[in-house]
Scaffold this motif. Sequence first.
Motif, PDB file in Angstrom:
ATOM      1  N   THR A  27       0.573  -1.147   0.067  1.00 61.55           N
ATOM      2  CA  THR A  27      -0.073  -0.004  -0.040  1.00 61.55           C
ATOM      3  C   THR A  27       0.965   1.312   0.139  1.00 61.55           C
ATOM      4  OG1 THR A  27      -0.310   0.169   2.297  1.00 61.55           O
ATOM      5  CG2 THR A  27      -1.782  -1.388   1.265  1.00 61.55           C
ATOM      6  N   GLY A  28       2.203   1.398   0.081  1.00 59.38           N
ATOM      7  CA  GLY A  28       3.130   2.341  -0.197  1.00 59.38           C
ATOM      8  C   GLY A  28       3.616   2.565   1.266  1.00 59.38           C
ATOM      9  N   LYS A  82      11.641  -7.208 -10.211  1.00 62.06           N
ATOM     10  CA  LYS A  82      10.622  -8.201 -10.762  1.00 62.06           C
ATOM     11  C   LYS A  82       9.357  -7.497 -11.002  1.00 62.06           C
ATOM     12  CE  LYS A  82      12.526 -12.457  -8.975  1.00 62.06           C
ATOM     13  NZ  LYS A  82      12.392 -13.654  -7.787  1.00 62.06           N
ATOM     14  N   GLU A  83       9.107  -6.451 -10.374  1.00 62.06           N
ATOM     15  CA  GLU A  83       7.627  -6.029 -10.492  1.00 62.06           C
ATOM     16  C   GLU A  83       7.455  -4.570 -10.251  1.00 62.06           C
ATOM     17  OE1 GLU A  83       4.759  -7.422  -7.853  1.00 62.06           O
ATOM     18  OE2 GLU A  83       6.073  -7.870  -6.190  1.00 62.06           O
ATOM     19  N   TRP A  84       6.478  -3.753 -10.787  1.00 63.10           N
ATOM     20  CA  TRP A  84       5.993  -2.605 -10.573  1.00 63.10           C
ATOM     21  C   TRP A  84       4.684  -2.656  -9.584  1.00 63.10           C
ATOM     22  CZ3 TRP A  84       7.570   2.456 -11.243  1.00 63.10           C
ATOM     23  CH2 TRP A  84       6.449   3.462 -11.037  1.00 63.10           C
ATOM     24  N   ILE A  85       4.558  -1.933  -8.628  1.00 63.95           N
ATOM     25  CA  ILE A  85       3.474  -2.065  -7.712  1.00 63.95           C
ATOM     26  C   ILE A  85       3.183  -0.522  -7.524  1.00 63.95           C
ATOM     27  CG2 ILE A  85       2.808  -2.768  -5.278  1.00 63.95           C
ATOM     28  CD1 ILE A  85       5.381  -4.310  -5.044  1.00 63.95           C
ATOM     29  N   ALA A  86       1.864  -0.488  -7.986  1.00 61.93           N
ATOM     30  CA  ALA A  86       1.026   0.826  -8.000  1.00 61.93           C
ATOM     31  C   ALA A  86       0.420   0.863  -6.533  1.00 61.93           C
ATOM     32  CB  ALA A  86       0.021   1.021  -8.847  1.00 61.93           C
ATOM     33  N   CYS A  87       0.543   1.659  -5.846  1.00 62.56           N
ATOM     34  CA  CYS A  87       0.224   1.643  -4.423  1.00 62.56           C
ATOM     35  C   CYS A  87      -0.828   2.703  -4.281  1.00 62.56           C
ATOM     36  CB  CYS A  87       1.297   2.143  -3.474  1.00 62.56           C
ATOM     37  SG  CYS A  87       2.857   1.126  -3.388  1.00 62.56           S
ATOM     38  N   ARG A  88      -1.120   3.763  -5.113  1.00 65.31           N
ATOM     39  CA  ARG A  88      -2.126   4.769  -4.816  1.00 65.31           C
ATOM     40  C   ARG A  88      -2.664   5.043  -6.411  1.00 65.31           C
ATOM     41  NH1 ARG A  88      -1.079   9.225  -0.801  1.00 65.31           N
ATOM     42  NH2 ARG A  88       0.341  10.190  -2.418  1.00 65.31           N
TER      43      ARG A  88
END
Length: 195
Positions: free
Chosen positions: A132-133, A189-195
């Motif tokens: 979640t950031g 390995k990844e891009w995590i969009a938090c907001r």
Amino acid sequence: MAVPSPFPSLKAGLRAEALAARRAYAASLAPEMRTGLQEKLAEIVLPHLLAAKIVAAYHPLKDEISPCPILEKLGAGQRAALPWFLDRDSRMIWREAPAVAPSPWGVLQPAPAAEALAPDIVLVPLVLADRTGVRIGHGKGHYDRALAHLREGGTRIFTIGLAWEPQIADSPLPADPWDVPLDAIATPKEWIACR
């Protein structure tokens, strides 16, 4: 007057455990493997920087994932900035790269005469983060204060935490009221969009 964290011992324990895990993970990587992972990180992050004019990053500590491959591939007209401190008690600002002078902690930072810049994207180091950031850093609050100051001044910024894969927590982390959440996190390995 500083307001104490509601989670001081919990965050301190998580920080200590995550620092040990980061140190062990980085030490386990052969130099060519580490270089390859940092190049993969750059491939994931660079498409998200295309519209940026000023990209702020950090001079990596020994076991932190390095943003250098990202900065080396910035496009024409894009400028790189790095943290700069007048002294240990001053608020962190960003000055134009490269890092050539010792900071108050001995880590390299830009020269005092380098231009101060207000970034539109900040690549943020971390010790541990959740999806979640929520970010746990080294506990000094430099990034939270600097990012809050920029936003209070009306600067629109997008924050991207950079991490090795094991630095992403599976469960939510505790957040203090003053913690500035990340907008996204990138690992090799990844891009995590938090907001």
